[in-house]
Scaffold this motif. Sequence first.
Motif, PDB file in Angstrom:
ATOM      1  N   VAL A  38       0.864  -1.176   0.000  1.00  0.00           N
ATOM      2  CA  VAL A  38       0.000   0.000   0.000  1.00  0.00           C
ATOM      3  C   VAL A  38       0.898   1.223   0.000  1.00  0.00           C
ATOM      4  N   ASP A  49      -7.759   7.239  -1.178  1.00  0.00           N
ATOM      5  CA  ASP A  49      -7.785   5.795  -1.454  1.00  0.00           C
ATOM      6  C   ASP A  49      -7.847   4.986  -0.169  1.00  0.00           C
ATOM      7  N   ALA A  50      -7.076   5.382   0.838  1.00  0.00           N
ATOM      8  CA  ALA A  50      -7.074   4.669   2.111  1.00  0.00           C
ATOM      9  C   ALA A  50      -8.432   4.779   2.789  1.00  0.00           C
ATOM     10  N   THR A  51      -9.031   5.954   2.718  1.00  0.00           N
ATOM     11  CA  THR A  51     -10.352   6.146   3.313  1.00  0.00           C
ATOM     12  C   THR A  51     -11.400   5.299   2.598  1.00  0.00           C
ATOM     13  N   GLU A  53     -10.876   2.562   0.931  1.00  0.00           N
ATOM     14  CA  GLU A  53     -10.605   1.153   1.241  1.00  0.00           C
ATOM     15  C   GLU A  53     -11.122   0.792   2.631  1.00  0.00           C
ATOM     16  N   CYS A  54     -10.985   1.709   3.564  1.00  0.00           N
ATOM     17  CA  CYS A  54     -11.491   1.459   4.916  1.00  0.00           C
ATOM     18  C   CYS A  54     -13.023   1.355   4.899  1.00  0.00           C
ATOM     19  N   ARG A  56     -14.852   0.470   2.267  1.00  0.00           N
ATOM     20  CA  ARG A  56     -15.176  -0.770   1.560  1.00  0.00           C
ATOM     21  C   ARG A  56     -15.003  -1.980   2.478  1.00  0.00           C
ATOM     22  N   ALA A  57     -13.903  -2.002   3.234  1.00  0.00           N
ATOM     23  CA  ALA A  57     -13.625  -3.121   4.131  1.00  0.00           C
ATOM     24  C   ALA A  57     -14.655  -3.186   5.261  1.00  0.00           C
ATOM     25  N   ASP A 123      -8.848  -7.727   6.470  1.00  0.00           N
ATOM     26  CA  ASP A 123      -8.810  -6.677   5.454  1.00  0.00           C
ATOM     27  C   ASP A 123      -9.098  -5.305   6.064  1.00  0.00           C
ATOM     28  N   ALA A 127      -6.628  -2.009   6.210  1.00  0.00           N
ATOM     29  CA  ALA A 127      -7.065  -0.682   5.767  1.00  0.00           C
ATOM     30  C   ALA A 127      -6.857   0.359   6.876  1.00  0.00           C
ATOM     31  N   ARG A 128      -7.150  -0.028   8.107  1.00  0.00           N
ATOM     32  CA  ARG A 128      -6.935   0.903   9.225  1.00  0.00           C
ATOM     33  C   ARG A 128      -5.452   1.193   9.436  1.00  0.00           C
ATOM     34  N   TRP A 130      -3.226   1.216   7.107  1.00  0.00           N
ATOM     35  CA  TRP A 130      -2.861   2.114   6.016  1.00  0.00           C
ATOM     36  C   TRP A 130      -3.172   3.556   6.414  1.00  0.00           C
TER      37      TRP A 130
END
Length: 152
Positions: A38, A49-51, A53-54, A56-57, A123, A127-128, A130
């Motif tokens: 990442v 993107d990180a937000t 992904e968080c 989404r996860a 996952d 994400a967290r 990241w």
Amino acid sequence: MSAAAVAPAGAERECQKCGRLLDEVGRCWVCAPAAPAVPLNLSMTNVQDATCECIRATDALAHCAQTEAEARSTLDLAEAEALILGVDGRNEAERKAALRLRLRDEYASLDAATAAVRQARRDLDVARLWIDGLRYQLRLLEVHRAPRIGGE
């Protein structure tokens, strides 16, 4: 099929490549590819993107948890119906084994749902982490750019 494929039901779950036991989600941590890299360079795009992904996860975990709850409810209902109809066996252990065999599909669904929850939780943790990595970079930049006391 990957090198860390799951063995047939009832057999030991071993990696086909190295022979080590697979974890609960069917992955060999020796042969499996490393976690995807990442980007930890601080940019607005990476923060977004990180937000995302968080988010989404989190949604995936909620969906998996709901699926697990439904599988558990289905199993509980099937057990109750089977107990009302009667379960053959001379003692409690035989009755329990007969019930388990009769409901093997429901148990398999619950096991799969539980494994999916564990993977979704992992996952979300990634994400967290990241987001935390980006947050620590931002804090480090703030510390290095802050005016120093005493005119330095």
